[in-house]
Design a protein around this motif. Structure first.
Motif, PDB file in Angstrom:
ATOM      1  N   GLY A 219      37.082  27.902  44.646  1.00  0.00           N
ATOM      2  CA  GLY A 219      36.709  29.289  44.882  1.00  0.00           C
ATOM      3  C   GLY A 219      35.584  29.726  43.971  1.00  0.00           C
ATOM      4  O   GLY A 219      35.385  29.163  42.887  1.00  0.00           O
ATOM      5  N   ASP A 260      44.804  29.822  46.718  1.00  0.00           N
ATOM      6  CA  ASP A 260      43.929  29.904  47.885  1.00  0.00           C
ATOM      7  C   ASP A 260      42.790  30.866  47.567  1.00  0.00           C
ATOM      8  O   ASP A 260      43.006  32.074  47.420  1.00  0.00           O
ATOM      9  N   PRO A 261      41.563  30.373  47.442  1.00  0.00           N
ATOM     10  CA  PRO A 261      40.456  31.273  47.082  1.00  0.00           C
ATOM     11  C   PRO A 261      40.217  32.373  48.095  1.00  0.00           C
ATOM     12  O   PRO A 261      39.682  33.434  47.747  1.00  0.00           O
ATOM     13  N   ASN A 262      40.614  32.166  49.343  1.00  0.00           N
ATOM     14  CA  ASN A 262      40.427  33.199  50.362  1.00  0.00           C
ATOM     15  C   ASN A 262      41.394  34.362  50.195  1.00  0.00           C
ATOM     16  O   ASN A 262      41.202  35.430  50.786  1.00  0.00           O
ATOM     17  N   LYS A 263      42.466  34.153  49.424  1.00  0.00           N
ATOM     18  CA  LYS A 263      43.461  35.204  49.203  1.00  0.00           C
ATOM     19  C   LYS A 263      43.513  35.656  47.743  1.00  0.00           C
ATOM     20  O   LYS A 263      44.375  36.443  47.373  1.00  0.00           O
ATOM     21  N   THR A 264      42.600  35.128  46.928  1.00  0.00           N
ATOM     22  CA  THR A 264      42.630  35.393  45.495  1.00  0.00           C
ATOM     23  C   THR A 264      41.571  36.411  45.106  1.00  0.00           C
ATOM     24  O   THR A 264      40.407  36.283  45.490  1.00  0.00           O
ATOM     25  N   GLU A 281      46.720  36.303  43.243  1.00  0.00           N
ATOM     26  CA  GLU A 281      47.042  35.987  44.632  1.00  0.00           C
ATOM     27  C   GLU A 281      48.472  36.446  44.895  1.00  0.00           C
ATOM     28  O   GLU A 281      49.432  35.834  44.424  1.00  0.00           O
TER      29      GLU A 281
END
Length: 417
Positions: A219, A260-264, A281
């Protein structure tokens, strides 16, 4: 020692002993109208190194029983976070700013201000300024309607200042004026897992670590400074390894989870010699604190804290951390990069696997990474193929020379007729 000095010496001794005698839990309560929003009982010691004319000196300043709430204490409101400010001595203060995310609340910022013009506490200080140190890596967090409790001492190191808290009982975003009966106990107070000889029906065993959930995606994270520019850059993949007692399996296991970088979400703060990156997250909060040595212009990862509320826990929240780390070392104005997998050991119960790390916590210019300093593992991974290639090339040369010498000798064995 002359008799004339004895009275002054005795007064000084009694004063110092008096300071430490009051270093016990002090109670505070922040109200908004008739409602209590923050309640705390805590003890604290502050170890401070400060400059004097011929170098540096150190002092330990405990939180006295005479400490009171300051004007900065508030229950917050729209755009304002709840805060408990405690003032004591000659212009000193401790402040805790709270925030919440879903069902979790935490101390988002812990700051200490100390007045160097206090000649009793800081004798011969070469400065008369009020200094402030700030961190968002306190490790204090709990679920809403849950009391955070930690009797053990925990220390946060901020350059030349150590903040040590103990005998802590605290709750924010309260629904009543009494502590919740439901408690979140810090990891330092929780009993350690011991190996027990097998019995007829053992309850607790150590389970092998499950298969890791694959390599985590990297991320991109950044932290904005007070002037509105990026002060910290990070690009990395993170995998958490946490040992805990499993509710579903009724045994102690090691859980492995990828961030998960998309949720962090990334947040943090930057000071002259300390920078913090907080990754959130869901109900998982992971913070990194970097420290800069202003003399050598070298920085390193000095502290890491994790607070999590996973459904499989038998307690509402698990908090672990370490403020004596020495990882990810780099130079001011340059970035640190390591594409190889690293394992950063934080506590006996928590370690972090990092992948494709590229960070720069100080001296960021134009929102771009500076020239990179490669980690030792990457250097070795590049060096090994070079060494092997050089060895193979040398072997080819040796074989070729031996072949040519052999041919020359074979020709020399024949005579022209």
């Amino acid at each position: 020692m002359t008799p004339k000095l004895l009275p002054a010496f005795s007064i000084t001794c009694f004063a110092v002993l008096g300071w430490f005698a009051v270093a016990r839990a002090v109670s505070f309560e922040v109200k908004g109208g008739n409602s209590t929003c923050i309640k705390a009982q805590l003890s604290a010691n502050f170890s401070i190194t400060y400059s004097v004319t011929n170098g540096t000196d150190s002092t330990t300043l405990p939180l006295p029983s005479t400490a009171v709430l300051g004007n900065g204490s508030t229950c917050g409101g729209v755009g304002v976070s709840p805060q408990m400010q405690v003032v004591f001595g000659d212009g000193h203060s401790l402040a805790l700013v709270f925030s919440r995310n879903g069902l979790l609340y935490r101390v988002a910022n812990l700051s200490l201000s100390f007045n160097l013009s206090d000649s009793v506490t800081f004798p011969l200080s070469s400065s008369k300024d009020v200094m402030t140190v700030v961190t968002n890596a306190s490790g204090i967090s709990a679920q809403l309607n849950t009391t955070y409790r930690c009797q053990s001492s925990t220390t946060v190191r901020l350059g030349d200042v150590n903040i040590t808290l103990y005998d802590v009982q605290m709750e924010a975003y309260m629904s009543s004026d009494v502590f919740s009966s439901k408690e979140s106990v810090c990891s330092a107070d929780q009993p350690t897992t011991t190996t027990v000889a097998p019995t007829e029906s053992p309850r607790t065993t150590i389970s092998p670590s499950p298969t890791p959930p694959g390599i985590p995606a990297a991320g991109n994270y950044s932290v904005m400074g007070t002037n509105g520019t990026v002060c910290l850059l990070a690009r990395l993949g993170l995998q958490l390894n946490l040992t805990y007692f499993s509710k579903s399996q009724n045994m102690t296991i090691q859980g492995t989870v990828n961030l998960d970088p998309n949720k962090t979400l990334a947040s943090g703060s930057c000071e002259s010699t300390a920078a913090t990156l907080l990754l959130t997250e869901g109900l998982t909060n992971l913070s990194f604190t970097f420290t800069l040595n202003s003399t050598s212009n070298k920085y390193h990862l000095s502290a890491m804290n994790l607070s999590a509320a996973w459904p499989d826990f038998t307690v509402p929240i698990v908090s672990v951390g370490n403020s004596t780390l020495n990882y990810l070392q780099g130079t001011l104005g340059r970035s640190y990069r390591c594409t190889s997998e690293q394992v950063l050991f934080v506590t006996n119960d928590f370690s972090l696997n990092t992948f494709k790390v590229w960070v720069q916590p100080f001296g960021v210019k134009n929102d771009q990474f500076g020239s990179a300093e490669e980690c030792t593992m990457d250097s070795e991974s590049v060096l090994i193929p070079i060494i092997v290639g050089a060895a193979l090339a040398g072997l080819v040369v040796i074989v070729l020379v031996a072949y040519l010498i052999g041919r020359k000798r074979s020709h020399a064995g024949y005579q022209t007729i």
